[in-house]
Write a protein that holds these residues in place. Structure first.
Motif, PDB file in Angstrom:
ATOM      1  N   ALA A   1      82.169  18.469  78.114  1.00  0.00           N
ATOM      2  CA  ALA A   1      82.621  18.355  79.401  1.00  0.00           C
ATOM      3  C   ALA A   1      82.467  16.675  79.700  1.00  0.00           C
ATOM      4  CB  ALA A   1      81.573  18.979  80.393  1.00  0.00           C
ATOM      5  N   ALA A   2      81.702  16.102  79.455  1.00  0.00           N
ATOM      6  CA  ALA A   2      81.557  14.572  79.611  1.00  0.00           C
ATOM      7  C   ALA A   2      82.724  13.927  78.982  1.00  0.00           C
ATOM      8  CB  ALA A   2      80.072  13.903  79.253  1.00  0.00           C
ATOM      9  N   LEU A   3      83.075  14.369  77.925  1.00  0.00           N
ATOM     10  CA  LEU A   3      84.406  13.700  77.281  1.00  0.00           C
ATOM     11  C   LEU A   3      85.761  14.174  77.303  1.00  0.00           C
ATOM     12  CD1 LEU A   3      82.469  12.952  73.617  1.00  0.00           C
ATOM     13  CD2 LEU A   3      82.703  11.205  75.457  1.00  0.00           C
ATOM     14  N   GLN A   4      85.613  15.123  78.238  1.00  0.00           N
ATOM     15  CA  GLN A   4      87.046  15.924  78.579  1.00  0.00           C
ATOM     16  C   GLN A   4      88.042  14.915  79.128  1.00  0.00           C
ATOM     17  OE1 GLN A   4      86.661  19.241  81.127  1.00  0.00           O
ATOM     18  NE2 GLN A   4      88.509  20.169  80.415  1.00  0.00           N
ATOM     19  N   GLY A   5      89.033  14.696  78.459  1.00  0.00           N
ATOM     20  CA  GLY A   5      90.130  13.785  78.910  1.00  0.00           C
ATOM     21  C   GLY A   5      90.217  12.509  78.184  1.00  0.00           C
ATOM     22  N   VAL A   6      89.254  12.310  77.497  1.00  0.00           N
ATOM     23  CA  VAL A   6      88.887  10.933  76.790  1.00  0.00           C
ATOM     24  C   VAL A   6      89.705  11.199  75.423  1.00  0.00           C
ATOM     25  CG1 VAL A   6      87.336   9.228  75.536  1.00  0.00           C
ATOM     26  CG2 VAL A   6      86.762  10.510  77.688  1.00  0.00           C
ATOM     27  N   THR A   7      90.634   9.898  75.203  1.00  0.00           N
ATOM     28  CA  THR A   7      91.318  10.238  73.900  1.00  0.00           C
ATOM     29  C   THR A   7      90.800   8.941  72.811  1.00  0.00           C
ATOM     30  OG1 THR A   7      92.741   8.438  74.978  1.00  0.00           O
ATOM     31  CG2 THR A   7      93.417  10.817  75.061  1.00  0.00           C
ATOM     32  N   GLY A   8      90.769   9.446  71.686  1.00  0.00           N
ATOM     33  CA  GLY A   8      90.364   8.379  70.613  1.00  0.00           C
ATOM     34  C   GLY A   8      91.354   7.322  70.403  1.00  0.00           C
ATOM     35  N   ALA A   9      91.170   6.451  69.286  1.00  0.00           N
ATOM     36  CA  ALA A   9      92.006   5.317  69.048  1.00  0.00           C
ATOM     37  C   ALA A   9      93.530   5.883  68.767  1.00  0.00           C
ATOM     38  CB  ALA A   9      91.488   4.418  67.906  1.00  0.00           C
ATOM     39  N   ASP A  10      93.954   7.096  68.147  1.00  0.00           N
ATOM     40  CA  ASP A  10      94.821   7.745  67.922  1.00  0.00           C
ATOM     41  C   ASP A  10      95.736   8.295  68.751  1.00  0.00           C
ATOM     42  OD1 ASP A  10      93.325   9.862  68.205  1.00  0.00           O
ATOM     43  OD2 ASP A  10      93.405  10.741  66.138  1.00  0.00           O
ATOM     44  N   GLY A  11      94.985   8.344  70.161  1.00  0.00           N
ATOM     45  CA  GLY A  11      95.569   8.682  71.369  1.00  0.00           C
ATOM     46  C   GLY A  11      95.449  10.177  71.717  1.00  0.00           C
ATOM     47  N   ARG A  12      94.619  10.966  70.537  1.00  0.00           N
ATOM     48  CA  ARG A  12      94.587  12.397  70.671  1.00  0.00           C
ATOM     49  C   ARG A  12      93.017  12.550  71.381  1.00  0.00           C
ATOM     50  NH1 ARG A  12      95.583  14.891  64.770  1.00  0.00           N
ATOM     51  NH2 ARG A  12      94.373  12.986  64.290  1.00  0.00           N
TER      52      ARG A  12
END
Length: 708
Positions: free
Chosen positions: A516-527
């Motif tokens: 839940a806390a990382l929902q919407g966070v994208t990694g360095a690859d944009g995913r």
């Protein structure tokens, strides 16, 4: 008169106390003679209340003024005593019998022994021991022995007293060895005198020296025990030296040379030294019995691969056994990567064996092993199951050896195979928990020890921080920053579901919280980043898939129980969060920390602790957390871990079925350990009869554990 029953006595002929003696292993007179007291009570003098203090142990005498059963606040027997020398004392029993009431009849004279409570508001003895006022007072302190259900102290005292008369306490340590005892000073104590004193000390003896076991009588007993242990180690080594093992020698341009040439990295100086030590052992016709110890990430696996290459090049098989499927699979992947290309042209390969394999695949592996086509067999406990038959097993490697019991290690050594013609395989044990010096000198003295004391280049430093649970939001924010930069994170929980007994946040709840806390966070690859959950109850195939996804970078965060403690290698993981760190052991914390810092990026280990209702963690937990912050040296961690836990817990399964030191202390008795190490080989050489009698006295038939 009570006596320990003979070893062959039938159970139906034993009384309850005799059966209890057997449960404690007190069968021979010498066993009882060496069953020394836990503490002492002073019944040698009647104490006046005038010089007593709260908490004092005291024997008082007086006349019963009143005795009644009270029903509130709970049922209890209460008697009032007019004490000799002045003053009154209340005797209180919450569990009592008619015999208590008879002994405490009004007007009766009685002695009572116990811990005095109170003072100005009146003295009280709770559950005192009642004694006859007419019995003569003992001349020495009264022993209180370790016991078990059904074995009362009076019976045990009588049994020990009789055993001291019956046991052979003649000297087995030569005078020249006794004269060399550290701190002996003057005439050394005989064993008989030391035991007589420890069972019934003079009341004038310094209680501190008795309690902290520094009295000369204690030193003599500890020296005897340590000498017995060292004699057993020397004998075990000699017995192994009498066994035959295959001579495993590789050609100059053979498999070990080709493997080392193909590796994408150079061996460290420590690895080269250890590989040479192992190769020298394998070239001898007696079984190697070597422990390879090295800190987390020191490169033990490649050393094991090179040792296996020596065995295979000499025409023999090698087995590598690990305690968990995850660790075994990690080894298998490395061995396939390094050795399979070199073995395939020879028509041989690496086999995989676990309990979770499909039947058909398992049968195929068993056939390859029996035929000798599998040059190297990697697996879990499945490797030692009855249906596994090797053609000719020349080398057995056991990783994380402290997790296996004696029987399991012996079972692997007995798998040599028909082609081995009665020879024993060589044995290499590996441990990422370094052994402190005192343990190496004592419990592991029968082993040759190789140490990897150099980390491969490219390992990044790990910063360790301790944070209270209320700072959890800061940790979540740090994770968001890490995964946004393309880094990976471990989050380790001690349980996988809520427990009423241990109010710990569950791995499943933490997984949901992080997702839940990382929902919407994208990694360095944009995913979008993904959070995985790994625990021991998952099916093996699912565990394998989750670990593969994390290793490939498809999962940014892995929430896990301690199944990832050993063997997991993900260089991109740079943050380790250990929840409820106060619940973990020190070596376990160090192992978990070693999962990060495997790449070039600086890594961090966050130890989250929960103070609990008291607002504090225990002193031992504070010591563990402090040690983690202060050092990354696995040897220093091991030394502190031994000091905190003691040898019993530290050793784990190596001691399964074997006697741990009862009297000596590995932290404080190092001079005695050194003395025993010096004299044990001399005794076998100069006085073999006395050495054998000493060993029989102390260990009896409990020597099999040294064979593993």
């Amino acid at each position: 008169m009570p006596d320990a029953a003979p070893a062959g006595a039938g159970r139906e002929r034993l009384s309850g106390p005799q059966r209890a003696l057997r449960r404690l292993g007190l069968v021979r007179p010498i066993d009882l003679a060496l069953h020394v007291p836990l503490r002492y009570e002073d019944w040698t003098r009647v104490r006046p209340l005038a010089d007593a203090r709260d908490g004092d142990e005291a024997l008082i005498e007086g006349e019963v003024l009143a005795c009644e059963v009270l029903l509130r606040p709970r049922r209890q027997l209460v008697a009032t005593l007019a004490v000799v020398g002045g003053g009154r004392c209340t005797l209180r029993f919450f569990t009592f019998y008619p015999s208590h009431q008879r002994a405490l009849a009004v007007g009766a004279r009685v002695r009572a022994h116990g811990e005095l409570r109170g003072g100005w508001a009146g003295w009280t003895l709770v559950h005192p021991r009642l004694l006859s006022p007419d019995a003569p007072l003992p001349a020495g302190l009264t022993p209180v022995y370790p016991t078990t259900a059904g074995l009362p102290q009076p019976y045990l005292r009588t049994a020990v007293a009789r055993a001291l008369q019956q046991a052979d306490l003649s000297e087995t340590v030569p005078p020249e060895a006794l004269a060399d005892l550290p701190g002996a000073g003057g005439e050394p104590w005989t064993l008989q005198a030391a035991l007589a004193f420890l069972h019934h000390p003079d009341p004038r003896a310094p209680r501190t020296a008795l309690d902290d076991r520094t009295h000369p009588a204690w030193q003599r007993l500890k020296a005897e025990e340590l000498l017995a242990q060292q004699l057993a180690q020397v004998r075990a080594r000699r017995e192994r030296d009498a066994l035959r093992a295959p001579v495993l020698r590789a050609a100059d341009d053979g498999l070990p040379w080709r493997l080392q040439s193909a590796l994408p990295f150079a061996l460290t100086g420590a690895q080269q030294r250890v590989v040479a030590e192992i190769a020298a052992d394998l070239a001898r016709p007696t079984p190697m019995h070597r422990l390879l110890q090295g800190d987390v990430g020191s490169g033990k696996t490649v050393v094991a691969a090179l040792a296996a290459a020596v065995a295979v090049d000499a025409g023999w098989q090698c087995a590598l056994m690990a305690p968990t499927e995850i660790l075994a699979e990690q080894h298998f992947g490395k061995m396939v990567q390094w050795l399979e290309p070199l073995l395939a042209p020879l028509g041989r390969g690496v086999a995989w064996l676990t309990g979770s394999q499909p039947r058909a695949q398992r049968q195929a592996m068993l056939s390859r092993i029996a035929a000798g086509e599998a040059a190297l067999v990697v697996g879990t406990h499945a490797v030692i199951q009855e249906q596994v038959t090797f053609e000719r097993l020349g080398l057995a490697v056991i990783d994380e050896q402290h997790r296996f019991g004696v029987a399991q290690r012996l079972a692997l050594r007995h798998k040599a195979g028909a082609a081995a013609a009665g020879m024993e395989p060589h044995l290499l044990m590996m441990s990422a928990t370094p052994i402190p010096r005192t343990l190496a000198m004592s419990v592991y003295a029968d082993l040759d020890v190789s140490t990897l004391d150099e980390l491969p280049p490219g390992r990044s430093p790990i910063v360790t921080k301790v944070l209270a649970e209320h700072r959890r939001p800061e940790v979540m924010e740090r994770i968001r920053q890490q995964v946004a930069q393309g880094r990976q994170v471990y989050w380790v929980c001690p349980l996988i579901e809520e427990s009423e007994a241990l109010d710990l946040r569950a791995a499943t709840a933490t997984h949901a919280e992080l997702a839940a806390a990382l929902q919407g966070v994208t990694g360095a690859d944009g995913r979008p980043v993904q959070v995985g959950l790994l625990h021991s109850r998952l099916p093996p195939a699912e565990k394998k898939a989750i670990m593969a996804a994390f290793a490939a970078g498809a999962l940014a965060v892995l929430v896990s129980t301690t199944v990832i403690e050993v063997g997991v290698d993900v260089p991109n993981a740079s943050l380790m969060v250990i929840e409820h760190a106060e619940r973990f052991g020190l070596s376990q914390l160090h192992q978990l920390r070693g999962r990060v810092g495997r790449g070039a990026v600086a890594s961090v280990c966050l130890l989250l602790y929960s103070p609990g209702e008291s607002g504090r963690v225990s002193e031992s937990a504070r010591e563990r957390l402090r040690a983690m912050v202060e050092t990354q040296d696995g040897f220093e961690i091991a030394r502190r871990d031994l000091a905190i836990r003691g040898p019993g817990e530290f050793l784990g399964a190596r001691q399964s079925g074997a006697p741990l030191l009862r009297f000596a202390d590995l932290q404080t008795d190092e001079p005695l350990i050194e003395w025993a190490r010096r004299w044990a080989p001399r005794l076998w050489q100069r006085h073999p009869g006395q050495a054998q009698r000493h060993l029989d006295r102390w260990l009896g038939g409990k020597l099999d554990y040294l064979k593993a």
